[in-house]
Design a protein around this motif. Structure first.
Motif, short mmCIF file in Angstrom:
data_model
loop_
_atom_site.label_atom_id
_atom_site.label_comp_id
_atom_site.label_asym_id
_atom_site.label_seq_id
_atom_site.Cartn_x
_atom_site.Cartn_y
_atom_site.Cartn_z
N SER A 148 -2.51 2.31 -1.00
CA SER A 148 -1.22 2.69 -1.57
C SER A 148 -0.20 2.98 -0.47
O SER A 148 0.97 2.61 -0.58
CB SER A 148 -1.38 3.92 -2.47
OG SER A 148 -2.25 3.62 -3.54
N GLN B 6 6.20 -2.58 1.47
CA GLN B 6 7.29 -2.87 0.54
C GLN B 6 8.62 -2.28 0.99
O GLN B 6 9.68 -2.72 0.55
CB GLN B 6 6.91 -2.43 -0.88
CG GLN B 6 5.82 -3.34 -1.46
CD GLN B 6 5.55 -3.12 -2.94
OE1 GLN B 6 5.74 -2.03 -3.45
NE2 GLN B 6 5.10 -4.18 -3.62
N GLU C 71 -7.12 -5.02 -4.53
CA GLU C 71 -5.70 -4.94 -4.19
C GLU C 71 -5.46 -3.99 -3.01
O GLU C 71 -4.71 -4.30 -2.09
CB GLU C 71 -4.88 -4.48 -5.40
CG GLU C 71 -4.75 -5.54 -6.47
CD GLU C 71 -3.83 -5.12 -7.62
OE1 GLU C 71 -3.37 -3.96 -7.62
OE2 GLU C 71 -3.60 -5.95 -8.53
N ASN D 278 -1.82 3.94 -8.95
CA ASN D 278 -2.92 3.13 -8.39
C ASN D 278 -4.27 3.79 -8.61
O ASN D 278 -5.27 3.11 -8.88
CB ASN D 278 -2.68 2.87 -6.90
CG ASN D 278 -1.64 1.78 -6.66
OD1 ASN D 278 -1.32 1.01 -7.57
ND2 ASN D 278 -1.12 1.71 -5.45
N ARG E 43 4.27 -9.02 -2.97
CA ARG E 43 3.52 -8.64 -4.16
C ARG E 43 2.06 -9.01 -4.00
O ARG E 43 1.76 -10.12 -3.57
CB ARG E 43 4.04 -9.41 -5.39
CG ARG E 43 5.41 -9.05 -5.87
CD ARG E 43 5.37 -7.75 -6.70
NE ARG E 43 6.73 -7.36 -7.10
CZ ARG E 43 7.58 -6.68 -6.34
NH1 ARG E 43 7.23 -6.28 -5.13
NH2 ARG E 43 8.79 -6.37 -6.77
N TRP F 94 -3.73 -4.94 0.56
CA TRP F 94 -2.57 -4.26 1.16
C TRP F 94 -2.91 -3.75 2.56
O TRP F 94 -2.11 -3.88 3.49
CB TRP F 94 -2.12 -3.09 0.28
CG TRP F 94 -1.32 -3.46 -0.92
CD1 TRP F 94 -1.69 -3.33 -2.23
CD2 TRP F 94 0.02 -4.02 -0.94
NE1 TRP F 94 -0.69 -3.78 -3.05
CE2 TRP F 94 0.38 -4.20 -2.30
CE3 TRP F 94 0.92 -4.38 0.05
CZ2 TRP F 94 1.61 -4.72 -2.69
CZ3 TRP F 94 2.16 -4.91 -0.34
CH2 TRP F 94 2.49 -5.07 -1.70
N GLN G 179 0.87 -0.23 0.97
CA GLN G 179 1.84 -0.85 0.06
C GLN G 179 3.23 -0.24 0.23
O GLN G 179 4.23 -0.96 0.34
CB GLN G 179 1.35 -0.68 -1.38
CG GLN G 179 2.26 -1.28 -2.43
CD GLN G 179 1.72 -1.11 -3.84
OE1 GLN G 179 0.63 -0.56 -4.03
NE2 GLN G 179 2.45 -1.60 -4.82
#
Lengths: 348, 348, 348, 348
Positions: free
Chosen positions: A145, A152, A326, A45, A159, A330, A148
């Motif tokens: 990150s 996840q 992004e 990332n 996504r 997240w 995420q």
């Protein structure tokens, strides 16, 4: 001040660091315990935040200061998993070049925030923009990150996909838009998945040479969001996304779902299909389980001729901003996911 | 949940009340002591939330439920001034008509949030939308009015002006826009200061008759904002305004300054004039002392044919939303004004 | 979780770091701009957190792990003054010795929090207590030092003085208490300004040898507090001080003013003098301008025989805790000072 | 100011209302949806706040102003269950008698906060203490009742029991303490479950006649707390309880577990039994699953002779404070229960 450098109420993180200081960093307080930490995801990332690695735009988009960002994780991780304690990460500034900015000190840079920052705080760090530098976003990518990784681990199908859909006069066609999901976004020049790559490259090259710049728009699709994220009445999911996106430098607009295009329609045109994507996967401020999608527009970057001449000029912030958009997505979702835990009466 | 019904960190208020419950209301914690309370301003702002009083659009825009909103101030005021303690205000629901909604209970209303609300909370109040009803905004207008009283006691020249600049296909011309400041906005049909008033009236009448609806856009100008409001890096003034606006129901877009129109320009086009209004009076997230301006777009209202037939249908939310946009602007500014007090080192 | 590692609402700081991890640290968000930073004050306060430097108790009170704490300031300072941006500080762990703790891993240590921590978070760092180690307090002393710099720049006469008034069976006499202000507290064994120093030393020596420990009480006097700090109804100054103190490990009691001794009196005994010190300088939760004073009691430290045998045992936490109590006091006052800025209606 | 009239981060509620204003009330934002609301529990808890109904102390403890408190629930409930939306409750003031306080206006009442309140806010409501009146606690009992309904729906065995263990010179014996769980606390004079009831009554009667007052101590036992409540490092359960209790008017001390008595012991005395009750059911700031217990001490009430002569004088606040201590305990636990939901990584 207060908590203006903190983002989120539950998945909460605080960024710190001046562009030309010792280091940038972030402390994440609120990441649950037991999340498996992926150093690879983090590195990937961060690498994506530095654009132009994989394509012909490298020479154009990459400013002289293109150091690789190495993250030092200082706390909150043990045996490869989060501890539930604050996760602190540092990215040391290697290439500070504050000398370059000594001359700039004397004159407020056009379009930059140096003068208002000075008026607000009385005492300010002019070197490279201090906290108002784009460099500050590296800490956001780190926080995003971890968000995420957390999400996840619970929702493996969740996504977030952001891509550039417009730079200056060049726009994605509907045909191109329909194939985005199948595209290797990062392989495209400027993360702009268009057949007109050569036009994009030419446009940016020309801007680089003349010290000019272009704005544009970034589109984001989130698939796999469960029903029920977003908290009425003020923390509507669209409100929290708007807050996150408009907190990124150089943004000038936010649209949820079909956005401004909805003004061209009558109610009878759009209400025939309640589950259509027209609302961006959000109703009443709450996610519906459909794709959440939104667009963020960016103004052309502020420039100083001299800076441009030294080669430290990005003709377009969008390619680099994709990973920041992004990350903020997240982070917003992680906060909303935790918020949703609080609503259920009969859960322990 | 948590504090999702609270707005602001310093000038902080919490709204409560279901559309068809006993009452709506707000508790304001954080209004400084000694502010002179104007019952007239409060009444005037609430009256403006019910559109169509002063013009030919009355019969069209006013839904059957057009009760006058009477505010009961329950606490926080003594001898006409604020005490610095929480100000609680109630607006009792007189005309509840929940019976009208009994049939609706069975079917989720298209475009409404009933179904996701039900999934999120398991237990929900379907009568008239509960908290997702537009009626909830009455509490915001009350809070915004106190924010206005507070700010204008310190900054007598501070002005917030919102107006409709587009409804469906009809848009304000540049010429018309240039005269807005001199116009009696409230006297115009739908708060849309245009020469094409008859067209607007015809458009809305037709929509009312067919149970259809139009979206549009509301523009806001704030004059008299001092330099230094807005808190980097996440509580940028533009981010907080976006959050406030996208937290209003039916909004689908937010633009600061020239907004999306900036994408049509190159950096060299716009950076010649650093103090231009193109950034909306905000740089680096901080107010510059220039006019703060932004636009909010609204989707066409959700409708149910049956509801429309009963005459309880608004063909356009924008006229009513103008006072809500103003209220949320005042509230955001009050919060930022207090936040700015915390930055100054040498103040006591 | 969430923000449980953050202290304060306005002068807000977040600590991070495990006892045997890479580093400990703190990020302060909310320190106003322009405060002159004193590296000497910071070093002095950190040195005071490691007791026994200046007196005969050194050999007794200093555990084997007595590394000097060096602070790296990573952000928020420029040209010797605070920027109004987050101040991040790190203290790297030099002497980690996590090996010593490998055996301990197997058995929960008596009186420690290892087992409940494990149950709460599922995944935990057993090395040296992780975040529940006393080592975490080093970050508090750093934050408190910045709070002190900020407050003393505005209120040069503001003074916080903490001292031990009891260890196990040995207590300060009224005579000794009356001379405290004139005493060099740090020069006394265990920061216990008593004539019975030899008794104290003997007591601690004996405890050290047998692996035993003593509790006690720390008293704090704050002089120079202006009228008006403390926010009704929940953020009363006494409530915020109690919260701060009971958030320190090993504390078991908090008393404001005359504290529990007030139970021995009738109302008529004490109300004759409204401005007496009996209430600890606080009425209605608000500072009165008189001396604020309070006591915090500490339980005897938890011990494991094996740990004691390795010489890493403190027979009494109080001497070391004095600087932590002072730091938390400064931090609480800084938060209340900023909070008080928000109350004034007619200030800008 | 800000949010100083709000309690809790997750189960969050805001109180409002002046003692002699229109009404007192509370808005609870954060009570999960689906909790069955018991009007009986609410009424019962409010009745308990007015002491002396069931025993011989009635004539002594009940001040002239002993109106029954009727709660109007204004929002957040539908079909007998919570909606997950804010729950607003009002208690109108029936018997305002502000006339009684007109004379008082001229002179600050000894031991009251009138003068500092005036200095802090510049503009103040002197009638009966405004927000610093004990009457404000009625809103706390309402909030605590909802916290109790929420928690007991999830943890049916969770119990909070508070009782007076000392008034002035009269203290509960160890023998009496050991039988507390079997006692009908409310049936005892002053909620003081002692054989010496006649002594207590005589003490209070005498104080009432002479306009004098006594302080004392309230003890609380919480059974059925699961492991894992309390959030390191600042929101330790003991810290949050201390904050809650010291935020009650007239409190002057807080002890967790064995409290100050621990100072009389050596480490070796107490560490033999790690699961003993000596730490009050909390280690590392986290509940252990054992009984949580703590004591709160209260100073003798502030009195004005003239007020006493009018018969509006309580010779002891403790009997009335018992239900307030219980309410604040429930509220703190509800907040900690929701906080604990955020720690679990693998929960959705």
């Amino acid at each position: 001040m207060g908590d203006a450098n903190s983002f989120g109420k539950y998945f909460r993180w605080t960024t710190f660091g001046e562009s030309h200081g010792v280091a940038l960093g972030v402390v994440i307080d609120g990441c649950p315990a037991g999340v498996i930490v992926s150093a690879d995801l983090l590195a990937e990332n961060l690498k994506r935040r530095r654009p132009g690695q994989n394509d012909a735009s490298g020479e154009v988009l990459v400013s002289a200061r293109n150091e690789e960002d190495e993250v030092q994780i200082v706390s909150g991780i043990y045996s490869g998993k989060t501890l539930g304690t604050p996760i602190a990460c540092l990215i040391y500034n290697k290439d500070q070049r504050s000398q370059d900015y000594e001359d700039i000190k004397k004159q407020p840079r056009i379009g930059h925030a140096d003068d208002v920052w000075q008026k607000k705080f009385s005492h300010a760090d002019h070197r490279g923009g201090g906290r108002s530098s784009a460099r500050e976003t590296v800490a956001r990518v780190v926080a995003g990150s971890f968000a995420q990784m957390f999400l996840q681990s619970l929702y493996p199908d969740l996504r977030v996909l952001s891509f550039v859909n417009r730079i200056g006069p060049i726009e994605l066609s509907e045909e191109e838009r329909s194939h985005v999901l199948d595209q290797p976004i990062d392989a495209y020049i400027a993360r702009f998945p268009t057949q007109k790559s050569q036009d994009v490259l030419a446009l940016l090259k020309s801007a680089k040479e003349t010290g000019d710049s272009y704005g544009g728009s970034i589109e984001t699709w989130v698939d796999g969001v469960p029903v029920g994220w977003g908290e009425p009445v003020f923390d509507k999911l669209k409100a929290r996304l708007a807050y996150a996106m408009m907190g990124i430098g150089a943004t000038c607009g936010f649209e949820i779902g079909a956005g401004n295009a909805l003004i061209d329609k009558k109610g009878s045109d759009i209400h025939t299909d309640a589950t259509s994507s027209i609302y961006g996967g959000i109703r009443g401020g709450i996610s519906t389980g459909e794709r959440v999608h939104f667009c963020v527009s960016f103004k052309p970057t502020s420039t100083i001729k001299e800076e441009a001449l030294k080669g430290r000029h990005d003709p377009c912030v969008l390619p680099r901003a994709v990973s920041v958009v992004e990350a903020m997505t997240w982070a917003t979702l992680a906060d909303m996911a935790l918020a949703a835990r609080l609503s259920r009466a009969l859960d322990r």
